[in-house]
Structures are given as C-alpha cells and as structure tokens.
Design an enzyme around this catalytic site. Structure first.
Site, PDB file in Angstrom:
ATOM      1  N   SER A   1       1.136 -11.238  12.863  1.00  0.00           N
ATOM      2  CA  SER A   1       1.659 -10.731  11.596  1.00  0.00           C
ATOM      3  C   SER A   1       2.744  -9.674  11.858  1.00  0.00           C
ATOM      4  CB  SER A   1       0.513 -10.180  10.748  1.00  0.00           C
ATOM      5  OG  SER A   1       0.920 -10.045   9.404  1.00  0.00           O
TER       6      SER A   1
ATOM      7  N   LYS B   1       1.097  -2.118 -16.305  1.00  0.00           N
ATOM      8  CA  LYS B   1       0.804  -0.949 -15.490  1.00  0.00           C
ATOM      9  C   LYS B   1      -0.705  -0.888 -15.260  1.00  0.00           C
ATOM     10  CE  LYS B   1       1.999   2.783 -13.309  1.00  0.00           C
ATOM     11  NZ  LYS B   1       2.827   2.697 -12.099  1.00  0.00           N
TER      12      LYS B   1
END
Length: 452
Positions: free
Chosen positions: A273, A325
């Site tokens: 990764s 949000k």
C-alpha cells in the site's frame, strides 16, 4: 342438435324456437350421462379451488417463515454488533488502565532516580569537604572524633580536582535530566562515518504522521542529513510496512523521488500500500520470494451503528451546517449521493497512487492500473509483473547501492533517531550500588572517604 335447432328459421316464430330450445336442454339435463359429466366437472372445479387455496396458504406460511427468519438473523446481527461494541469498549478501558499504570510506574522510576541523584550529590559534597579539610597528618581539621582516613593524601591541590570532578558529575546529571524530557534527534550526536558510507534507514511500522522514519517529517530529516553529508554516498531503505495514510505516503514518495543520491529498497516480509508507493520511487527494489508486496489500492470505511443504537434506545440529535456534515459519524447510513461522492473521492486518491507508481517504476499507467487490484503479490509475482526488480536481502541491497554509487569498498551505518527511552541517568544509575561505586572512585583517586 340440428341446424334448425341452433338458429331460428324464417318459417318458425321466435317464441316457438325458444320453447323448442328449452325442451332440448331439459331433455339433456335429464340424461344420466350429462348429469355424471356435470358432477365430474363440479368435482374438478372444487378440487382446483381447494388446491389453489392450499397453495396460497402454503406460500403465505413460507413468506411468514422467511420474514421471521430474517427478523431473527437481524436480531442476532444486532446482538453480535452490540457484543463487539462492548468488547471494543472494554479493550479501550483496559488499554487506558495499562497506560495509566505505565505512567505511574514511570513517575515512580523518575522519583527513584531523583532520590539517587540527591544521595550521590550529598555523598560527593561530603567527599569534597573531607578532601579540602585534610591536614598535615591526614586527619580532618576541626574534628575530635576518630579519623576515617583510608590513606594519607599527598600534599597537593587534590581538593581542586575533586571539586572539578563533582562539577562534571553534576553536568552529567543535568544532561541526564534533559535526556529524560523525551527529546530526540538524528543519532543523538554526531556519528563517525567512513569516507564511503551506505546509510540504512529502517521503515518499520505504519505510514503516518508520528515523527518516525515512517512519516514525512522523520524520513525527510534522515534523507536531508544523508543528502548533506558528503561521507554518505547512497541509502538503503529497509521496508517492513503494510501502508497507512494516503497523504503521508504521497509526501514520502515525493521525498524519495527527489533524493539525488542512489537509493535502494530492501523489502522485508511486508511492503504494501502506501509503503510500496514510497518504495516505487527508489532506484531498485529487492524482495524475498515470500515478501508480500504491492496492494495498490485505496479504501475508506464508514460504520453504521444506527441499528445498534435503536436497539439500545439511544437517540442522537445532529445539528449540522449541511445535511452531509457528519455523514461518517456512524449515527446513520450513508445516502446514495454521499456514497457516490465518497466513491469519487477514493477513485481520485487511488488515481494519484497509480500514477505515482507508474512514474517511479517507469511503467505505463494502464499496466499499473491492471495490477492495482488492492491485493498483495508475492515476491515471485512482483519480479515477474515489474513491481520489483530482483530477489535479495539487506546485504544485496547494500551492494547494489554501493554499485550505483560507484564504490568498490564501503562501510554501512544505521541512520535513525536517538531513542528517547535512553538517558544518562539510566546509565549512571543502572547499578543499585552506584553511590558506592562513586565513593570507591573518590577513595581510589584522592585517598579519602567522607565522614560517617
């Protein structure tokens, strides 16, 4: 029935036709064969009706059973999620307790060290006083009790040397206290390097922002030092990491890419990764055959605890500046628009990952894209598909780095940060008899011992 019976003729009145038709139907109904046929038809219709009703009842029962099983599975899943949440909370509590206990133990250790320093200071002050007050016959001036002289000191300025020794020891203690503050730097001091040195930087751990060699700040400091030190001709990155934060990996990849001296990667058991994104910028990559390498991909996880919270009777009122949000807070499931937005964001980040690897390895972007499955490859597969260059270990990487730097002979140096766990106090006070050892040194040097 004949043609005349089926349809009224112009020669018969309509009424006569109806009477003749009814008479024919009555005669047919009185016929036993007709009656038997009618009964069989009625039985068949009744049987079909019963079969349909039974099938509908079975289907309804099956649907109800499936609904009950699904409700049961959902309840089990919620209970399992609740138990997992409880287990995580308990693990966090245990971790906090362990951290608290470690902090208490560290505080006790520091208190004990301070007490030992104070004791050593008092002993050294007594030794210095005894040395300065020694008379012609070797007896302490101004005392009427039995002298405690081990041997006579020469007539010299030994008390001055003792005072200097005490001041130096105080300076070392002050340095030890300073080192307890946790500050660290490269080497903890200036290293002694040969003219042709290959430095080794160990990247062992998660790629993140923690100031270590697995962070942009830490790796940047080490590479800057290697860049500015003439004795260091090349660098080997010893990588054992499964990746971490995408942004940290991107920044570290840029640092390796801009490094001007040869840099070679030695892959340990795992180079995946974000760690591989960093490694892909090196000049050469070594792997073991069993190394897990690659894992080119990006992901994010958003947990949904709303079902568990409903089961526990927990209600959360969210006050936000916009509908999305707090969408990743876990208090509710993502909407379809939010899911598409986050998928687009992951795709963008992954595209940066793919293009960085392609640029670092000198491979076509589409070739890297096909390899970007998110899965790791063995070292064998990585050498075949181009994600690594050759099989080899740490020593092979050192020889390759020296070769790229044009060195026939070379020395190696572990380039890293001084551990904050070591300090001068630990060294000075590592023995339980540290005070006695210090006093024995005074007796050996100056021939005096402090008064009892």
């Amino acid at each position: 029935m004949t043609q005349a019976q089926q349809q009224p003729s112009a020669y018969y009145p309509q009424q006569a036709y109806q009477q003749q038709l009814q008479a024919g139907q009555l005669a047919s109904q009185q016929n036993p064969a007709y009656q038997q046929q009618a009964q069989q038809l009625a039985y068949q219709q009744q049987a079909q009706a019963q079969a349909q009703a039974q099938a509908q009842a079975q289907q309804l029962a099956y649907q109800q059973q499936q609904a009950q099983q699904q409700a049961y599975r959902q309840a089990q899943a919620q209970q399992q999620a609740y138990r997992q949440a409880q287990a995580r909370l308990q693990a966090q509590q245990q971790h906090l307790q362990q951290v608290h206990m470690q902090q208490q133990a560290e505080a006790q250790r520091l208190q004990a060290q301070q007490a030992q320093v104070a004791s050593a200071q008092r002993a050294l002050e007594s030794a210095a006083a005894a040395a300065s007050s020694q008379g012609q016959n070797g007896y302490p001036v101004g005392r009427t009790d039995t002298p405690v002289v081990v041997q006579s000191a020469p007539k010299s300025h030994g008390w001055i040397v003792a005072l200097v020794f005490v001041l130096c020891l105080f300076g070392l203690c002050a340095f030890g206290l300073y080192s307890c503050s946790g500050r660290s730097g490269i080497f903890g001091g200036a290293p002694v390097l040969g003219d042709n040195t290959v430095a080794v930087i160990n990247m062992d751990g998660a790629i993140q922002y923690d100031g270590s060699a697995c962070s942009p700040e830490g790796l940047g400091s080490l590479l800057d030092y290697a860049e500015s030190t003439d004795a260091i001709k090349a660098v080997v990155l010893r990588v054992n990491s499964g990746g971490g934060t995408a942004t940290a990996g991107e920044e570290m990849a840029a640092l390796v890419s801009s490094f001007s001296k040869p840099i070679v990667v030695s892959s340990a058991s795992l180079n995946a990764s974000a760690a591989y994104e960093v490694s892909s910028q090196a000049d050469y990559i070594y792997v073991a055959q069993t190394t897990e390498i690659g894992s080119i991909g990006t992901y994010m996880q958003v947990a949904d605890y709303s079902g568990l919270m409903r089961m526990l009777g927990i209600n959360v009122d969210t006050i936000a500046s916009s509908d999305s949000k707090g969408s990743t807070s876990g208090y509710r499931a993502l909407t379809q628009d939010e899911r598409e937005y986050y998928q687009h964001m992951v795709d963008q980040i992954n595209e940066v990952f793919i293009r960085n690897v392609a640029a670092g390895r000198g491979m076509p972007v589409e070739t890297v894209r096909k390899l970007a499955t998110g899965m790791v490859y063995t070292g064998i597969d990585a050498v075949e598909n181009g994600l690594a260059d050759s099989f080899g270990g740490r020593e092979d990487a050192l020889q390759k780095a020296a070769e790229l730097a044009g060195l026939d002979t070379y020395s190696t140096y572990e380039l890293g940060f001084a551990s904050s766990s070591f300090n001068m106090l630990d060294y000075l006070l590592s023995s339980d008899d540290a005070n006695q050892i210090a006093l024995d040194k005074l007796v050996e040097r100056f021939g005096v011992a402090p008064a009892a």
